[in-house]
Design a protein around this motif. Structure first.
Motif, short mmCIF file in Angstrom:
data_model
loop_
_atom_site.label_atom_id
_atom_site.label_comp_id
_atom_site.label_asym_id
_atom_site.label_seq_id
_atom_site.Cartn_x
_atom_site.Cartn_y
_atom_site.Cartn_z
N UNK A 15 48.56 40.68 23.86
CA UNK A 15 49.65 41.45 22.97
C UNK A 15 49.70 43.08 23.32
N UNK A 16 48.43 43.36 23.91
CA UNK A 16 48.00 44.76 24.26
C UNK A 16 48.80 45.26 25.52
N UNK A 17 49.63 46.07 25.47
CA UNK A 17 50.50 46.67 26.88
C UNK A 17 49.44 47.14 27.97
N UNK A 18 48.25 48.06 27.34
CA UNK A 18 47.44 48.27 28.20
C UNK A 18 46.64 47.22 28.91
N UNK A 19 46.17 46.21 28.38
CA UNK A 19 45.54 45.19 28.98
C UNK A 19 46.43 44.30 29.92
N UNK A 20 47.79 44.39 29.52
CA UNK A 20 48.72 43.45 30.36
C UNK A 20 48.76 44.23 31.56
N UNK A 21 49.30 45.66 31.36
CA UNK A 21 49.27 46.41 32.69
C UNK A 21 48.03 46.55 33.50
N UNK A 22 46.75 46.62 32.85
CA UNK A 22 45.36 46.34 33.89
C UNK A 22 45.31 45.21 34.50
N UNK A 23 45.57 44.01 33.97
CA UNK A 23 45.63 42.85 34.58
C UNK A 23 46.82 42.72 35.59
N UNK A 24 47.98 43.20 35.45
CA UNK A 24 48.87 43.05 36.50
C UNK A 24 48.49 44.03 37.77
N UNK A 25 47.86 45.26 37.32
CA UNK A 25 47.52 45.90 38.56
C UNK A 25 46.26 45.26 39.29
N UNK A 26 45.27 44.51 38.62
CA UNK A 26 44.24 43.87 39.35
C UNK A 26 44.84 42.75 40.19
N UNK A 27 46.03 42.02 39.58
CA UNK A 27 46.49 41.03 40.53
C UNK A 27 47.36 41.54 41.65
N UNK A 28 48.04 42.70 41.44
CA UNK A 28 48.89 43.41 42.67
C UNK A 28 47.88 43.89 43.79
N UNK A 29 46.58 44.30 43.31
CA UNK A 29 45.67 44.76 44.13
C UNK A 29 45.07 43.69 45.09
N UNK A 30 44.80 42.42 44.52
CA UNK A 30 44.17 41.49 45.17
C UNK A 30 45.15 40.72 46.07
N UNK A 31 46.47 40.56 45.55
CA UNK A 31 47.33 39.64 46.07
C UNK A 31 48.68 40.13 46.69
N UNK A 32 48.94 41.74 46.26
CA UNK A 32 50.03 42.07 46.67
C UNK A 32 51.25 41.86 45.42
N UNK A 33 52.35 42.14 45.36
CA UNK A 33 53.30 42.12 44.25
C UNK A 33 53.89 40.76 44.18
N UNK A 34 54.32 40.30 45.61
CA UNK A 34 54.81 38.89 45.80
C UNK A 34 53.78 37.99 45.16
N UNK A 35 52.80 38.05 45.62
CA UNK A 35 51.59 36.94 45.49
C UNK A 35 51.18 36.93 44.01
N UNK A 36 51.18 38.23 43.39
CA UNK A 36 51.00 38.17 41.85
C UNK A 36 52.16 37.79 41.06
N UNK A 37 53.27 38.00 41.50
CA UNK A 37 54.27 37.34 40.69
C UNK A 37 54.28 35.75 40.83
N UNK A 38 53.86 35.41 42.22
CA UNK A 38 53.91 33.88 42.18
C UNK A 38 52.73 33.40 41.38
N UNK A 39 51.56 33.88 41.20
CA UNK A 39 50.56 33.47 40.21
C UNK A 39 51.11 33.41 38.77
#
Length: 64
Positions: A15-39
């Motif tokens: 529910x935390x906006x900060x945690x969600x944005x942090x998780x999204x940032x880590x996913x994008x760093x690992x896989x790029x935006x398309x890969x993160x969106x796919x996951x």
């Protein structure tokens, strides 16, 4: 569970906006935006649900 799946679960369930944005940032760093969106799409049940999840946490993306 791999790291991307764990981050997608964290993003979709927090529910935390900060945690969600942090998780999204880590996913994008690992896989790029398309890969993160796919996951995220695989975790939440499709691209429409993934877009809703990102909007809910004020995360912008250029992906359609």
């Amino acid at each position: 569970m791999n790291l991307a799946s764990g981050e997608a679960v964290a993003l979709s369930s927090t529910r935390s906006k900060r945690r969600a944005q942090s998780a999204w940032g880590r996913m994008v760093d690992l896989h790029g935006e398309r890969g993160a969106f796919r996951h995220l799409s695989a975790q939440v049940g499709g691209s429409d649900a993934a877009h809703r999840t990102l909007r809910k946490h004020s995360i912008g993306t250029d992906l359609i």
